[in-house]
Design a protein around this motif. Structure first.
Motif, short mmCIF file in Angstrom:
data_model
loop_
_atom_site.label_atom_id
_atom_site.label_comp_id
_atom_site.label_asym_id
_atom_site.label_seq_id
_atom_site.Cartn_x
_atom_site.Cartn_y
_atom_site.Cartn_z
N SER A 1 -0.17 72.09 6.74
CA SER A 1 -1.41 71.81 7.47
C SER A 1 -1.52 70.33 7.80
O SER A 1 -0.88 69.48 7.18
CB SER A 1 -2.59 72.22 6.57
N ILE B 1 -1.76 66.51 8.55
CA ILE B 1 -0.84 65.39 8.74
C ILE B 1 0.58 65.76 8.33
O ILE B 1 1.55 65.39 9.00
CB ILE B 1 -1.34 64.16 7.95
N ASP C 1 0.37 76.59 -0.38
CA ASP C 1 -0.25 77.69 0.37
C ASP C 1 0.83 78.45 1.15
O ASP C 1 1.22 78.05 2.25
CB ASP C 1 -1.30 77.08 1.32
N ASP D 1 3.71 73.62 -6.11
CA ASP D 1 2.50 72.93 -6.55
C ASP D 1 2.96 71.54 -6.98
O ASP D 1 3.58 71.39 -8.04
CB ASP D 1 1.83 73.68 -7.71
P1 NAI Z 1 -5.05 69.24 4.89
O1 NAI Z 1 -5.98 69.84 3.90
O2 NAI Z 1 -5.10 69.71 6.30
O3 NAI Z 1 -3.54 69.38 4.36
C1 NAI Z 1 -3.21 69.14 3.02
C2 NAI Z 1 -2.13 70.12 2.60
O4 NAI Z 1 -1.79 69.86 1.22
C3 NAI Z 1 -2.59 71.58 2.66
O5 NAI Z 1 -1.67 72.37 3.38
C4 NAI Z 1 -2.67 72.00 1.19
O6 NAI Z 1 -2.35 73.38 0.98
C5 NAI Z 1 -1.63 71.09 0.56
N1 NAI Z 1 -1.83 70.96 -0.88
C6 NAI Z 1 -3.01 70.76 -1.55
N2 NAI Z 1 -2.80 70.76 -2.87
C7 NAI Z 1 -1.46 70.97 -3.06
C8 NAI Z 1 -0.64 71.07 -4.21
N3 NAI Z 1 -1.14 70.99 -5.45
N4 NAI Z 1 0.69 71.26 -4.03
C9 NAI Z 1 1.21 71.37 -2.79
N5 NAI Z 1 0.48 71.29 -1.67
C10 NAI Z 1 -0.84 71.09 -1.80
O7 NAI Z 1 -5.33 67.68 4.80
P2 NAI Z 1 -4.68 66.39 5.51
O8 NAI Z 1 -5.81 65.63 6.04
O9 NAI Z 1 -3.56 66.74 6.38
O10 NAI Z 1 -4.15 65.62 4.22
C11 NAI Z 1 -2.83 65.12 4.08
C12 NAI Z 1 -2.88 63.79 3.38
O11 NAI Z 1 -3.53 62.83 4.22
C13 NAI Z 1 -3.64 63.80 2.05
O12 NAI Z 1 -2.94 63.03 1.10
C14 NAI Z 1 -4.96 63.12 2.43
O13 NAI Z 1 -5.57 62.52 1.33
C15 NAI Z 1 -4.49 62.12 3.46
N6 NAI Z 1 -5.53 61.57 4.33
C16 NAI Z 1 -6.20 62.37 5.23
C17 NAI Z 1 -7.17 61.82 6.06
C18 NAI Z 1 -7.92 62.63 7.06
O14 NAI Z 1 -8.86 62.10 7.69
N7 NAI Z 1 -7.59 63.88 7.29
C19 NAI Z 1 -7.51 60.38 5.99
C20 NAI Z 1 -6.75 59.66 5.03
C21 NAI Z 1 -5.80 60.24 4.24
#
Ligand code: NAI
Length: 284
Positions: free
Chosen positions: A15, A17, A38, A62
């Protein structure tokens, strides 16, 4: 041209980034192991990238499980060959102030957002060394790892740790063929706010403020396109850039943070004399 022909291992690849980074890597000619907790979203992401001609594998992982990393790395390498790019990107938003955060949520957020970045590096650094040649580690932190942002205590702590860990890695790996980057995005249009609301309701027992969730979702939807951020990340890694940011608007706050830090030194009377460690670092 790098990363053509390389194999990448991307966490949180199902999902947002992580998917954007994976897509950009595929477009640049790399093979990508998509790792995520997921499975159903992972399968959908793999299908989408294969439709674009990508060579990808899925690895259910995980990232917070220390016993799962070696097996996940073995599975990825059995399918795609030796990994030379690690993108430790999976993350969750604990979504609350220090007062409302429970220790359980605090530990959960740190396990995923920062402990997993250590586990990823610990798993792949020996493999990079054994394989030899150019390799790269990218850790996804956040603007919340550079400037203070209220109401996300555990998240902010884990993201400052991610920036700190990335700086330490870079210092340790200086002069080697292993590069390090840290991604500090501003707002990116992903699903992360939805997971924050789930955390509030299921783990903190706080009734998520629906109005706030809707507001955050609206704000997030106006954020940067995750595919465009992914493309930026791949270009930055190729260029060996350490710190990767996505929005210029934070500059005044960054300046204020830096000024506060500098003036703590400039205004200090130096009462303890000179520091032997500092002398070494300043010379080196
Ligand atoms: P998202 O929620 O769309 O994607 C995150 C992915 O990580 C999901 O597919 C989820 O299933 C996976 N995930 C969660 N826990 C997990 C685990 N224990 N083991 C394996 N996979 C796991 O969120 P996004 O925004 O793409 O987040 C990616 C990174 O970017 C994160 O580290 C977030 O903190 C960071 N970030 C995001 C920002 C935003 O505005 N969206 C801003 C700054 C940082």
């Amino acid at each position: 041209e790098w990363p053509r022909g390389e194999v990448a291992f991307v966490t949180g690849a199902a999902s947002g980034i992580g998917l954007g980074i994976s897509r950009a890597l595929v477009r640049a000619g790399a093979r990508v192991a998509l790792a995520d907790i997921d499975q159903s979203r992972l399968d959908a992401a793999a299908e989408a990238l294969r439709d674009e001609g990508g060579v990808v594998a899925t690895v259910r992982l995980d990232v917070s499980d220390p016993g799962a990393w070696e097996g996940a790395a073995d599975a990825a390498e059995a399918e795609l060959g030796p990994v030379t790019i690690l993108c430790s990107n999976a993350g969750v938003n604990g979504g609350s102030s220090a007062e409302k955060t429970t220790y359980e949520v605090w530990k959960w957020v740190h396990a995923i957002n920062i402990d997993a970045q250590f586990l990823g590096a610990a798993t792949f650094l020996p493999r990079f060394r054994e394989h030899g040649g150019r390799a790269h580690i990218l850790n996804t932190a956040s603007m919340a790892g550079i400037i203070p942002i209220p109401d996300v205590a555990a998240y902010a702590s884990s993201k400052f740790a991610s920036v700190g860990f990335s700086r330490a890695l870079r210092a340790d790996l200086e002069g080697s063929a292993i590069g390090v980057s840290v991604l500090c995005p501003g707002t990116v249009a992903t699903r992360i706010v939805e997971s924050a609301a789930v955390v509030q309701e299921e783990m903190l027992g706080i009734e998520a403020d629906r109005g706030a969730v809707e507001g955050n979702l609206r704000m997030l939807s106006q954020g940067a396109d995750p595919d465009a951020v992914g493309q930026q990340v791949v270009e930055a890694m190729a260029a060996g850039q350490f710190l990767i940011v996505t929005h210029k608007d934070f500059l005044p706050i960054v300046r204020a943070v830096n000024e506060e830090m500098e003036s703590a030194f400039v205004d200090f009377d130096g009462r303890h004399g000179s520091d032997p460690a500092a002398a070494m670092l300043v010379q080196g």
